[in-house]
Design a protein around this motif. Sequence first.
Motif, PDB file in Angstrom:
ATOM      1  N   ARG A  50      54.627  29.393  44.138  1.00  0.00           N
ATOM      2  CA  ARG A  50      53.177  29.239  43.992  1.00  0.00           C
ATOM      3  C   ARG A  50      52.654  30.521  43.358  1.00  0.00           C
ATOM      4  O   ARG A  50      52.966  31.623  43.831  1.00  0.00           O
ATOM      5  CB  ARG A  50      52.517  29.018  45.348  1.00  0.00           C
ATOM      6  N   ALA A  51      51.910  30.374  42.299  1.00  0.00           N
ATOM      7  CA  ALA A  51      51.322  31.548  41.655  1.00  0.00           C
ATOM      8  C   ALA A  51      49.950  31.187  41.149  1.00  0.00           C
ATOM      9  O   ALA A  51      49.741  30.131  40.552  1.00  0.00           O
ATOM     10  CB  ALA A  51      52.205  32.030  40.514  1.00  0.00           C
ATOM     11  N   ARG A  52      49.019  32.084  41.423  1.00  0.00           N
ATOM     12  CA  ARG A  52      47.649  31.854  40.975  1.00  0.00           C
ATOM     13  C   ARG A  52      47.182  33.105  40.247  1.00  0.00           C
ATOM     14  O   ARG A  52      47.517  34.226  40.635  1.00  0.00           O
ATOM     15  CB  ARG A  52      46.746  31.597  42.177  1.00  0.00           C
ATOM     16  N   THR A  53      46.462  32.903  39.175  1.00  0.00           N
ATOM     17  CA  THR A  53      45.813  34.045  38.539  1.00  0.00           C
ATOM     18  C   THR A  53      44.323  33.772  38.480  1.00  0.00           C
ATOM     19  O   THR A  53      43.899  32.649  38.197  1.00  0.00           O
ATOM     20  CB  THR A  53      46.388  34.334  37.135  1.00  0.00           C
ATOM     21  N   SER A  54      43.556  34.797  38.778  1.00  0.00           N
ATOM     22  CA  SER A  54      42.094  34.719  38.683  1.00  0.00           C
ATOM     23  C   SER A  54      41.656  35.783  37.701  1.00  0.00           C
ATOM     24  O   SER A  54      41.933  36.962  37.893  1.00  0.00           O
ATOM     25  CB  SER A  54      41.438  34.979  40.040  1.00  0.00           C
ATOM     26  N   VAL A  55      41.020  35.345  36.633  1.00  0.00           N
ATOM     27  CA  VAL A  55      40.657  36.238  35.542  1.00  0.00           C
ATOM     28  C   VAL A  55      39.133  36.363  35.526  1.00  0.00           C
ATOM     29  O   VAL A  55      38.445  35.358  35.349  1.00  0.00           O
ATOM     30  CB  VAL A  55      41.174  35.673  34.200  1.00  0.00           C
ATOM     31  N   VAL A  56      38.636  37.566  35.726  1.00  0.00           N
ATOM     32  CA  VAL A  56      37.182  37.719  35.860  1.00  0.00           C
ATOM     33  C   VAL A  56      36.623  38.679  34.813  1.00  0.00           C
ATOM     34  O   VAL A  56      37.329  39.550  34.297  1.00  0.00           O
ATOM     35  CB  VAL A  56      36.795  38.206  37.279  1.00  0.00           C
ATOM     36  N   PHE A  57      35.327  38.484  34.539  1.00  0.00           N
ATOM     37  CA  PHE A  57      34.624  39.396  33.630  1.00  0.00           C
ATOM     38  C   PHE A  57      34.143  40.625  34.396  1.00  0.00           C
ATOM     39  O   PHE A  57      33.890  40.572  35.601  1.00  0.00           O
ATOM     40  CB  PHE A  57      33.393  38.706  33.018  1.00  0.00           C
ATOM     41  N   GLN A  58      33.974  41.714  33.673  1.00  0.00           N
ATOM     42  CA  GLN A  58      33.389  42.921  34.249  1.00  0.00           C
ATOM     43  C   GLN A  58      32.827  43.758  33.089  1.00  0.00           C
ATOM     44  O   GLN A  58      33.158  43.521  31.925  1.00  0.00           O
ATOM     45  CB  GLN A  58      34.460  43.717  35.019  1.00  0.00           C
ATOM     46  N   ASN A  59      32.030  44.764  33.410  1.00  0.00           N
ATOM     47  CA  ASN A  59      31.421  45.599  32.366  1.00  0.00           C
ATOM     48  C   ASN A  59      32.335  46.762  32.005  1.00  0.00           C
ATOM     49  O   ASN A  59      32.019  47.932  32.263  1.00  0.00           O
ATOM     50  CB  ASN A  59      30.047  46.103  32.824  1.00  0.00           C
ATOM     51  N   LYS A  60      33.454  46.429  31.416  1.00  0.00           N
ATOM     52  CA  LYS A  60      34.394  47.442  30.944  1.00  0.00           C
ATOM     53  C   LYS A  60      34.939  46.991  29.590  1.00  0.00           C
ATOM     54  O   LYS A  60      34.734  45.847  29.177  1.00  0.00           O
ATOM     55  CB  LYS A  60      35.544  47.625  31.944  1.00  0.00           C
ATOM     56  N   THR A  61      35.668  47.870  28.953  1.00  0.00           N
ATOM     57  CA  THR A  61      36.312  47.543  27.678  1.00  0.00           C
ATOM     58  C   THR A  61      37.149  46.270  27.829  1.00  0.00           C
ATOM     59  O   THR A  61      37.889  46.137  28.813  1.00  0.00           O
ATOM     60  CB  THR A  61      37.214  48.710  27.243  1.00  0.00           C
ATOM     61  N   PRO A  62      37.044  45.338  26.896  1.00  0.00           N
ATOM     62  CA  PRO A  62      37.867  44.129  26.998  1.00  0.00           C
ATOM     63  C   PRO A  62      39.372  44.446  27.038  1.00  0.00           C
ATOM     64  O   PRO A  62      39.829  45.400  26.410  1.00  0.00           O
ATOM     65  CB  PRO A  62      37.505  43.360  25.729  1.00  0.00           C
TER      66      PRO A  62
END
Lengths: 793, 166
Positions: A357-369
């Motif tokens: 089982r593997a999950r990835t959660s990719v989130v935005f933030q105010n940093k360099t892409p």
Amino acid sequence: MNIPFGNPDRPNSYIGKTVPRPNAGRLVEGRGRYVDDITLPRMTHVVFVRSPHAHARITGIDAAEALKAKGVLRVFTGADLARVCTPWVAVLAHLKGLKSPPQHAIAVDRATWVGEPVAAVVATSRAAAEDGAALVEVGYKLLPAVTDMRSALDDATPVLHDEMGENLAFRRLHEEGDVEAAMASAHKVVSARFRTARHTGVTPEPRSILADWNPAEGQLTVWHATQAPHMMQTVFAKHLDLPEGRVRVICTDVGGSYGIKVHVYPDEVAAVAIAKVMGRPVKFVADRLESFTTDIHARDHEIEARIAVDADGRILAFDVDDWTAIGAYSVYPRTSAIEGNQVVNLCGGPYDFAHYRARTSVVFQNKTPTCQYRAVGHPIAVAVTEGLVDMAAAELGMDPVEIRRRNLFPDDAYPVTSPAKMRFEGLSHHASLDKLIALMDYDALRADQAEARKRGIHRGIGIASFIELTNPSPFMYGIGGARISAQDGCTVRMDPDGSVVALSGVTEQGQGTEAMLSQIVAEGVGVTPDKVRVITGDTQVTPYGGGTWASRGAGIGGEAALQSALALKDSILEVAGAMLQAPKDALDIRAGQVVDSATGEPRMPLEELGRIVYFRGDTLPKGLPRELVQTRHFITSDYPFAFTNGVQASYLEVDTETGMVTLLKHWCVEDCGRIINPQLVDEQIRGGIVQGLGGALFEEIHYDADGQLLNGSMADYLVPMAAEMPDMVIGHVETPTKESLLGAKGAGEAGTAGAPAAVMNAINDALRPFGAQVTEMPFTPERILRALGKIDD
Amino acid sequence: MTEAFRDRIDIALTVNGEPVEARVPAGRHLIDFLRLDLGLTGAHASCEHGVCGACTIRVDGESVRGCLMLAAQADGADVWTVEGLSDTGAVRDLQQAFVERNALQCGFCTPGMLVAAEELLSRGTVPSRTEIREHLSGNYCRCTGYEAIVDAVEGVAIARAGKGAA
Ligand code: FES
Ligand code: FES
């Protein structure tokens, strides 16, 4: 369907040999031609005004003072460029649910990271443009900054892009088998929390571009330090509304790329758009400080993971929860979700187990892409997997080599589909591990370690097996709708003097692409490598192709070169057969001579054949095909990727008083299939290892809670230098891919993929007598001392 | 501008053995002067803050970071870049060793690396691998992993010592 290239006595045997690189002599004399070395008539320079805030509304831009400065020609805002350049959205259809807002070349009304361009100043010199940029007044209204990945999705956290509705960019859960049941029934379950720091590539040559719009011809020419010139041609054409055929991207020498230079950067697109508006050449070369805030970052992950093993040390299950933050936008056109996706694809990769089982959660933030950087996702997946395997072995009292022997896919198991649904055509984990153990003399090293420990010296041995994804098919990007070519082509032509020109869609950034291609073409046609001139990196000249990334140069570009060279040989022999009154298959070409294939007796030099074809075609039979130029394209089709495998080992010493790590030696055995030039492969691996060692011990981009980048210079962001690096022993196993005649897989990223895990395991091996363990990279003296309980505050 | 701080300075120096006279902005770095004004693009500007060594050139016999020295300070100096060192053959053996050993990939660090390595070799001793690594530790290379560079420099040191002894 491989050609057997193993016999060293075959004619024209250049594949598999170390031959000199054609461009190296030029580079050591300082005769390289990087973008910044090019000067055009009427050339201007652009410098960007960049946001000093992580998140702010732009309330006004006053350029009056800047425009008065000596040398300043124009100032552009985001709104100005939006009129000539359309924004882009970096999503891929096959990454379901991935979202990202439209991104402009220059921020239009809101800045979302420190370093985002908010205005551009064009002047007659770079110094004048810098002076002008300092005079542009930008009004900002500060907005709350999202900086912590784990709280990015909390209700209390502001949403970075209103239109997205949330800060989640992408989430993927992959489940196979029954992880909970496996965990419940396991003999041991070991869990750990890993962190891999934000890195950046620190390419020695900064990002550089020089754009020249010729309105009289309706032609845009862009000299660009890029890995993917055709992709950039397509991007410039699309967003500047030009016919693709009127855009020419040239990449001459490129001073290091490592994945950093395969992306679309807003400031680079802006420079091209400005050239189109002004009708004058515009050069942009990032300075080092802006490189740190604008080159893509990568590897910013936090992972909670578990492994379950039975009493014999058999792996039953992996359970991985990966979090990553990608900055303010997904990066065009590859997207920033790929790294997290790779973590899901690659964890547990070398091992034969059932429940995953593997999950990835990719989130935005105010940093360099963040986006793809050498060995995308690999160092993370390998660290998690190999860290857990070592912890499980320690828990069981088992040797780290033994637990691997019990779990690695057997070398005769292939083809195999892994629990992550990756398809492996043919790997050699056991042969590679055996070779590594022999190379490093594992038992002697263990004895040395034990002896040193008696003297109070704490040494550790760390091992890391890995898989590496190479030769991607359209399943990587194309099926998601990105115009990124997985196919590549090569045109090979014979000139009147019997020399050969090869034009290839893959590019050279120092890997030795041109040497590799010259060897393949030399062997394929039957001339010596010095008779082959290779031309890459010019979209108006070479066949359309993907360029050099994901370790595809040799496997894809090399195969296209081999097929076109063989086709050219065939057409040469057809002409030779007519001239010599011999059946085509009684002839061969060796070292630039047409010979009798049975006896090797020379029949005619190629320059004589060239003379007749080009100048006395009247003497040849009417209707005889006489195309001394052939093009072939190649794309993989049986497997989405050609996986390679390898294993690394690190031997190091930890000073438990200071927390300092001294690398003593490093080993890597790698199986990249057919090796074309052993020296080039070894040095790719060594360079990759050192890049991985940087991630393990030094490299970390620091931000404060407001999103200010704290260490944006080379004095503050540490990279590996010669003195701290060990000597490295490289070994090979060769399992050619059957997908091509050549059999080559990639080798560019293996070093980077495995080195951090090997170092982590070695440090933890050294620290184990103290009951201490580190899992947060980089392993700085402070983190090691904390693990040892010598610092706690 | 006041008389006390002129923004343009007249300089006269030799570069790669040739006399050069120029009027340079006071703030012009030597590496920019060489690259932009003289077209000597062999040495590179990379970090522009003295850390990476890509701009390393030879000034009055010493290896110097061209990004940390002003052109104005080079008045009267004897400056050598990789172009000149190549033309005179002064570092030919080192260049050949770099090519043979593939001690370069993209080649961007290489001109600076050669100047730094030559400084070490000019001491006339055979340095240990550790000494070579120490000496080159101000020259950043992202491509090679350094080992090939150390091998190349070590090989030349040994070869030169052998020749000297013969
Ligand atoms: S450019 Fe001078 S040291 Fe980096
Ligand atoms: S060869 Fe590329 S930086 Fe050294």
